[in-house]
Design a protein around this motif. Structure first.
Motif, mmCIF file in Angstrom:
data_model
loop_
_atom_site.group_PDB
_atom_site.id
_atom_site.type_symbol
_atom_site.label_atom_id
_atom_site.label_comp_id
_atom_site.label_asym_id
_atom_site.label_seq_id
_atom_site.Cartn_x
_atom_site.Cartn_y
_atom_site.Cartn_z
ATOM 1 N N HIS A 84 0.811 -1.216 0.000
ATOM 2 C CA HIS A 84 0.000 0.000 0.000
ATOM 3 C C HIS A 84 0.843 1.265 0.000
ATOM 4 O O HIS A 84 0.329 2.366 -0.226
ATOM 5 N N GLY A 85 2.128 1.101 0.226
ATOM 6 C CA GLY A 85 3.010 2.255 0.167
ATOM 7 C C GLY A 85 3.231 2.927 1.513
ATOM 8 O O GLY A 85 2.455 2.758 2.457
ATOM 9 N N THR A 86 4.314 3.679 1.589
ATOM 10 C CA THR A 86 4.604 4.543 2.735
ATOM 11 C C THR A 86 4.578 5.976 2.230
ATOM 12 O O THR A 86 5.331 6.325 1.314
ATOM 13 N N TYR A 114 -4.841 4.419 -13.823
ATOM 14 C CA TYR A 114 -4.403 3.291 -14.629
ATOM 15 C C TYR A 114 -2.989 3.539 -15.138
ATOM 16 O O TYR A 114 -2.684 4.610 -15.669
ATOM 17 N N PHE A 115 -2.145 2.526 -14.972
ATOM 18 C CA PHE A 115 -0.746 2.629 -15.365
ATOM 19 C C PHE A 115 -0.413 1.575 -16.418
ATOM 20 O O PHE A 115 -0.719 0.403 -16.236
ATOM 21 N N CYS A 116 0.263 2.022 -17.442
ATOM 22 C CA CYS A 116 0.826 1.122 -18.434
ATOM 23 C C CYS A 116 2.280 0.870 -18.054
ATOM 24 O O CYS A 116 2.958 1.784 -17.550
ATOM 25 N N ALA A 117 2.778 -0.340 -18.265
ATOM 26 C CA ALA A 117 4.151 -0.659 -17.887
ATOM 27 C C ALA A 117 4.793 -1.546 -18.940
ATOM 28 O O ALA A 117 4.113 -2.312 -19.628
ATOM 29 N N GLN A 148 -4.800 1.346 -9.936
ATOM 30 C CA GLN A 148 -4.684 1.735 -8.529
ATOM 31 C C GLN A 148 -6.001 2.356 -8.096
ATOM 32 O O GLN A 148 -6.298 3.498 -8.449
ATOM 33 N N TYR A 149 -6.794 1.580 -7.361
ATOM 34 C CA TYR A 149 -8.036 2.096 -6.817
ATOM 35 C C TYR A 149 -7.734 2.955 -5.588
ATOM 36 O O TYR A 149 -6.697 2.768 -4.948
ATOM 37 N N PRO A 150 -8.614 3.867 -5.258
ATOM 38 C CA PRO A 150 -8.385 4.726 -4.088
ATOM 39 C C PRO A 150 -8.058 3.915 -2.834
ATOM 40 O O PRO A 150 -8.736 2.937 -2.522
ATOM 41 N N ARG A 151 -6.982 4.294 -2.181
ATOM 42 C CA ARG A 151 -6.568 3.686 -0.922
ATOM 43 C C ARG A 151 -6.225 2.204 -1.066
ATOM 44 O O ARG A 151 -6.267 1.449 -0.091
ATOM 45 N N GLN A 152 -5.859 1.796 -2.275
ATOM 46 C CA GLN A 152 -5.437 0.413 -2.473
ATOM 47 C C GLN A 152 -4.104 0.377 -3.212
ATOM 48 O O GLN A 152 -3.700 1.345 -3.842
ATOM 49 N N GLY A 153 -3.438 -0.762 -3.128
ATOM 50 C CA GLY A 153 -2.197 -0.935 -3.873
ATOM 51 C C GLY A 153 -2.466 -1.199 -5.343
ATOM 52 O O GLY A 153 -3.584 -1.524 -5.736
ATOM 53 N N LEU A 154 -1.457 -1.058 -6.152
ATOM 54 C CA LEU A 154 -1.596 -1.340 -7.578
ATOM 55 C C LEU A 154 -1.870 -2.820 -7.808
ATOM 56 O O LEU A 154 -1.295 -3.686 -7.153
#
Lengths: 116, 114
Positions: free
Chosen positions: A109-111, B89-92, B38-44
């Motif tokens: 979730h990051g820091t 949304y991220f492209c990689a 990446q949804y709000p308050r969530q990890g990718l």
């Protein structure tokens, strides 16, 4: 499976202080990546490890930033003498690291680092 | 070295409308390509990935992406968006051999309105 764990979730430091960010990868994953996320720059690659060995640190600022992976269960990103421009969300990700590059990255979730 | 460009920083669409998020990559060889959300308050989270085969690849939640070698693009599409698709949304891109670091684009912030 708790996923990738990053601690702390938020860190506030004063200018010039040191900040250490922790990452616990998913058990069994051998590759660990660090990214920095800002509104302006987006997701910037910093460094990554495979089997605890540093593979690529081309994104790390040459001064003040260092990363280590002393064992399979955690990695640290240390920022010495923090500056306001270091304020960002620092993301850690892990992957199985089986030697192929089409693996999925699992992100923490990051820091969120705020330098006052 | 590989690089990714997402030309649209923000996109707003109405619920139920179709969506295309653009991604252009630069890499000398055939890369691995990904879309993450990446949804709000969530990890990718990974939506889909592509390396070879059918240039249209299916992902989760009704998303698909189409690879074009001639255009160096990997655009993300969805036929009908839902308000819950609002996210970044991220492209990689990742190299197929050697250094496996993943390079991400700057991201596109999608807002779905009623």
């Amino acid at each position: 499976n708790a996923g990738v764990i990053q601690t702390p979730r938020h860190k506030v430091t004063g200018k010039g202080q040191e900040a250490t960010l922790w990452c616990e990868p998913i058990s069994g994953h051998s590759a660990v990546f660090w990214y920095r996320q800002t509104i302006v720059q987006g997701l910037e690659f910093l460094t990554y490890f495979r089997n605890q060995a540093p593979i690529d640190d081309s994104g790390m600022p040459k001064e003040r930033f260092s990363a280590q992976m002393p064992n399979q269960s955690h990695s640290t990103l240390k920022i010495q003498s923090t500056q306001p421009q270091d304020s960002a969300v620092y993301l850690c990700a892990s992957s199985l690291g089986g030697g192929v590059s089409n693996e999925r990255l699992f992100f923490g979730h990051g820091t969120k680092l705020s330098v006052l | 070295a590989q690089s990714v460009t997402q030309p649209d920083a923000r996109v707003t669409v109405s619920e139920g409308a179709s969506l295309q998020l653009r991604c252009k990559y630069s890499y000398s060889a055939t890369p691995y390509l990904f879309w993450y959300v990446q949804y709000p308050r969530q990890g990718l989270q990974m939506l889909l990935k592509y390396y070879s085969g059918d240039p249209v690849v299916q992902g989760v939640n009704g998303f698909e992406a189409e690879f074009s070698k001639s255009d160096s693009s990997f655009h993300l599409r969805k036929a009908s968006v839902h308000w819950s698709d609002s996210a970044v949304y991220f492209c990689a891109v990742s190299a197929a051999t050697g250094n496996y670091k993943y390079v991400f684009g700057a991201g596109t912030r999608l807002k779905v309105i009623a």
